[in-house]
Design a protein around this motif. Structure first.
Motif, PDB file in Angstrom:
ATOM      1  N   GLU A  18      53.894  39.229  51.348  1.00 38.55           N
ATOM      2  CA  GLU A  18      53.913  40.407  50.487  1.00 38.55           C
ATOM      3  C   GLU A  18      53.891  41.718  51.286  1.00 38.55           C
ATOM      4  O   GLU A  18      54.576  42.683  50.920  1.00 38.55           O
ATOM      5  CB  GLU A  18      52.724  40.384  49.519  1.00 38.55           C
ATOM      6  CG  GLU A  18      52.741  39.220  48.546  1.00 38.55           C
ATOM      7  CD  GLU A  18      51.998  37.995  49.047  1.00 38.55           C
ATOM      8  OE1 GLU A  18      51.686  37.113  48.232  1.00 38.55           O
ATOM      9  OE2 GLU A  18      51.736  37.918  50.280  1.00 38.55           O
ATOM     10  N   SER A  22      56.780  44.571  51.151  1.00 39.31           N
ATOM     11  CA  SER A  22      56.453  45.928  50.711  1.00 39.31           C
ATOM     12  C   SER A  22      56.948  46.968  51.704  1.00 39.31           C
ATOM     13  O   SER A  22      57.560  47.975  51.327  1.00 39.31           O
ATOM     14  CB  SER A  22      54.942  46.069  50.519  1.00 39.31           C
ATOM     15  OG  SER A  22      54.465  45.212  49.516  1.00 39.31           O
ATOM     16  N   ARG A  26      59.954  49.826  51.025  1.00 44.97           N
ATOM     17  CA  ARG A  26      59.742  51.268  51.242  1.00 44.97           C
ATOM     18  C   ARG A  26      60.784  51.820  52.206  1.00 44.97           C
ATOM     19  O   ARG A  26      61.320  52.910  52.002  1.00 44.97           O
ATOM     20  CB  ARG A  26      58.332  51.511  51.779  1.00 44.97           C
ATOM     21  CG  ARG A  26      57.221  51.278  50.769  1.00 44.97           C
ATOM     22  CD  ARG A  26      55.881  51.765  51.272  1.00 44.97           C
ATOM     23  NE  ARG A  26      54.817  51.411  50.333  1.00 44.97           N
ATOM     24  CZ  ARG A  26      54.039  50.348  50.457  1.00 44.97           C
ATOM     25  NH1 ARG A  26      54.207  49.512  51.499  1.00 44.97           N
ATOM     26  NH2 ARG A  26      53.095  50.086  49.553  1.00 44.97           N
ATOM     27  N   VAL A  33      56.195  51.275  45.130  1.00 43.46           N
ATOM     28  CA  VAL A  33      56.088  49.917  45.674  1.00 43.46           C
ATOM     29  C   VAL A  33      54.642  49.431  45.540  1.00 43.46           C
ATOM     30  O   VAL A  33      53.709  50.094  46.008  1.00 43.46           O
ATOM     31  CB  VAL A  33      56.542  49.879  47.137  1.00 43.46           C
ATOM     32  CG1 VAL A  33      56.356  48.484  47.715  1.00 43.46           C
ATOM     33  CG2 VAL A  33      57.999  50.319  47.248  1.00 43.46           C
ATOM     34  N   ARG A  34      54.467  48.269  44.901  1.00 45.53           N
ATOM     35  CA  ARG A  34      53.136  47.703  44.686  1.00 45.53           C
ATOM     36  C   ARG A  34      53.156  46.209  44.971  1.00 45.53           C
ATOM     37  O   ARG A  34      53.876  45.448  44.327  1.00 45.53           O
ATOM     38  CB  ARG A  34      52.678  47.925  43.244  1.00 45.53           C
ATOM     39  CG  ARG A  34      52.314  49.369  42.906  1.00 45.53           C
ATOM     40  CD  ARG A  34      51.708  49.443  41.523  1.00 45.53           C
ATOM     41  NE  ARG A  34      52.673  49.152  40.486  1.00 45.53           N
ATOM     42  CZ  ARG A  34      52.354  48.769  39.247  1.00 45.53           C
ATOM     43  NH1 ARG A  34      51.093  48.569  38.924  1.00 45.53           N
ATOM     44  NH2 ARG A  34      53.297  48.562  38.348  1.00 45.53           N
ATOM     45  N   ALA A  35      52.372  45.793  45.955  1.00 43.58           N
ATOM     46  CA  ALA A  35      52.292  44.374  46.299  1.00 43.58           C
ATOM     47  C   ALA A  35      51.321  43.661  45.372  1.00 43.58           C
ATOM     48  O   ALA A  35      50.233  44.171  45.088  1.00 43.58           O
ATOM     49  CB  ALA A  35      51.855  44.213  47.746  1.00 43.58           C
ATOM     50  N   VAL A  40      56.386  41.701  44.754  1.00 45.61           N
ATOM     51  CA  VAL A  40      56.227  43.133  44.973  1.00 45.61           C
ATOM     52  C   VAL A  40      57.018  43.854  43.890  1.00 45.61           C
ATOM     53  O   VAL A  40      58.200  43.576  43.687  1.00 45.61           O
ATOM     54  CB  VAL A  40      56.736  43.565  46.371  1.00 45.61           C
ATOM     55  CG1 VAL A  40      56.616  45.073  46.538  1.00 45.61           C
ATOM     56  CG2 VAL A  40      55.957  42.844  47.469  1.00 45.61           C
ATOM     57  N   PHE A  42      58.616  47.427  42.317  1.00 46.94           N
ATOM     58  CA  PHE A  42      59.142  48.688  42.829  1.00 46.94           C
ATOM     59  C   PHE A  42      60.038  49.320  41.778  1.00 46.94           C
ATOM     60  O   PHE A  42      60.240  48.757  40.700  1.00 46.94           O
ATOM     61  CB  PHE A  42      59.898  48.477  44.149  1.00 46.94           C
ATOM     62  CG  PHE A  42      61.083  47.545  44.058  1.00 46.94           C
ATOM     63  CD1 PHE A  42      62.386  48.034  44.029  1.00 46.94           C
ATOM     64  CD2 PHE A  42      60.902  46.162  44.033  1.00 46.94           C
ATOM     65  CE1 PHE A  42      63.486  47.182  43.965  1.00 46.94           C
ATOM     66  CE2 PHE A  42      61.993  45.289  43.960  1.00 46.94           C
ATOM     67  CZ  PHE A  42      63.288  45.806  43.925  1.00 46.94           C
TER      68      PHE A  42
END
Length: 384
Positions: A18, A22, A26, A33-35, A40, A42
């Motif tokens: 993860e 991530s 980015r 962006v969120r793991a 993930v 986005f």
């Protein structure tokens, strides 16, 4: 969805990857962006989805994130799915097969959940399109659900075949390493664009090929197509532009070289054949050689390998003897680093040295550790 409209997306990945995914998203320009566990999330425009599909080395799949809600009964599942705006993404002709998974949840029967999700989507579309039947003979929009601890999330898969299907490996040896995991391993070893990569158990060449593609910044999805390219919401020009962007970012003159060895001549030939398909044969070489004959033949190098082990090819005792031999030939030397993925819990004792870093990863369904050796002076003082 227009090319400029911001939309929620989701990419799935192997457990333990993860963080890499991530960082990659980015770098690709994705927003928000969120793991999470095994995925993930986005956001971005249509070009971001195309860019992720074409360029991601570590994602298993990518698609549109439709929504998330709790459900402990079939009625809650049905109502939650039906409340989502399926008409924004599905036309009257579009095909929408359903697949999914359930873990640690009251709704544990995947076939039953598939049927409920399908029924709920149909009912939603009936009310919006004033139709009683949908032919589903148009472009495919596969719906994927995940139920984890009674929480349902739904995505619309943009890929078709999984993103690990790069197109260069139509054939493989008996125990291939997944392309996405191979890419993660060479990244974790901080392979440089001018690096020298070795794999003394090269098999079908996956680690070497992924290392070459990483070093030269070759987008892994350039040799394949994606189901989202056929969606009516998409703009074919966006996919063309993103492919051109990816090709413009390649750097094939960085000085990278890769060398593979294997006891099996057929594996060596397979490595070279797959390298040709991937377009990196000019920087890779492979030959028949036993691990006992491994030698550091350059001033610096990075070894990354997936040696045979008891659950895979060798019996347990043969695998343990192999690890001892690896500890002998992978000798401490300035400028050299070694990375080994294995499920063997006693690997460090057999190898003869504690790893400088360990990371839990999964090779398919097999829980493994990735052992990294790169601080030789320090590790010498930490011998077992």
């Amino acid at each position: 969805m227009s090319s400029s409209e911001k939309t929620a997306f989701c990419a799935t990945c192997l457990l333990g990857v993860e963080g890499l995914l991530s960082e990659e998203l980015r770098d690709l320009g994705c927003e928000d962006v969120r793991a999470e566990n095994g995925r993930v999330r986005f956001a971005g425009g249509w070009e971001i989805l195309a860019r992720a599909c074409l360029n991601s080395r570590y994602a298993e799949r990518a698609g549109i994130f439709l929504g998330e809600f709790p459900a402990r009964s079939f009625e809650e599942l049905f109502q939650g799915v039906k409340a989502l705006p399926w008409e924004d993404f599905l036309g009257k002709q579009d095909a929408f097969p359903v697949a999914g998974s359930s873990l640690s949840s009251a709704l544990h029967s995947v076939p039953d959940c598939q049927a409920i999700v399908k029924k709920a989507v149909v009912e939603r579309l009936k009310s919006r399109y004033r139709l009683s039947w949908f032919p589903e003979d148009g472009p495919q929009h596969r719906i994927r659900f995940r139920i984890l601890k009674d929480r349902v999330s739904l995505t619309m898969d943009a890929c078709g075949a999984g993103l690990h299907k790069r197109g260069y490996r139509p054939a493989s040896n008996a125990a291939p390493l997944k392309e996405t995991l191979a890419a993660a391993l060479v990244k974790l070893m901080r392979l440089r664009p001018d690096g020298t990569l070795y794999d003394p158990f090269c098999g079908s060449g996956t680690l070497l090929i992924e290392g070459a593609m990483l070093a030269m910044n070759i987008a892994p999805g350039l040799g394949r197509s994606f189901t989202a390219e056929d969606w009516s919401q998409g703009d074919p020009a966006v996919w063309r532009q993103e492919r051109e962007r990816a090709r413009d970012l390649e750097r094939r003159e960085g000085g990278f070289t890769g060398t593979g060895y294997d006891l099996d001549p057929a594996a060596v030939e397979l490595t070279l054949e797959n390298a040709r398909r991937a377009g990196v044969h000019g920087v890779l070489r492979a030959s028949v050689r036993d691990i006992r004959d491994f030698r550091e033949e350059s001033p610096f190098g990075c070894v990354v390998c997936n040696p045979p082990y008891g659950q895979r090819i060798l019996d347990q005792e043969a695998a343990r003897a192999l690890y001892r031999e690896m500890g002998r030939v992978f000798s401490p030397k300035r400028g050299w680093s070694y990375g080994v993925i294995t499920p063997e819990e006693d690997f460090e004792s057999l190898f003869g040295r504690k790893a400088d870093k360990r990371r839990k990863l999964y090779n398919g369904m097999i829980r493994c550790q990735f052992y990294s050796y790169f601080k030789w002076k320090e590790s010498e003082a930490r011998k077992i």
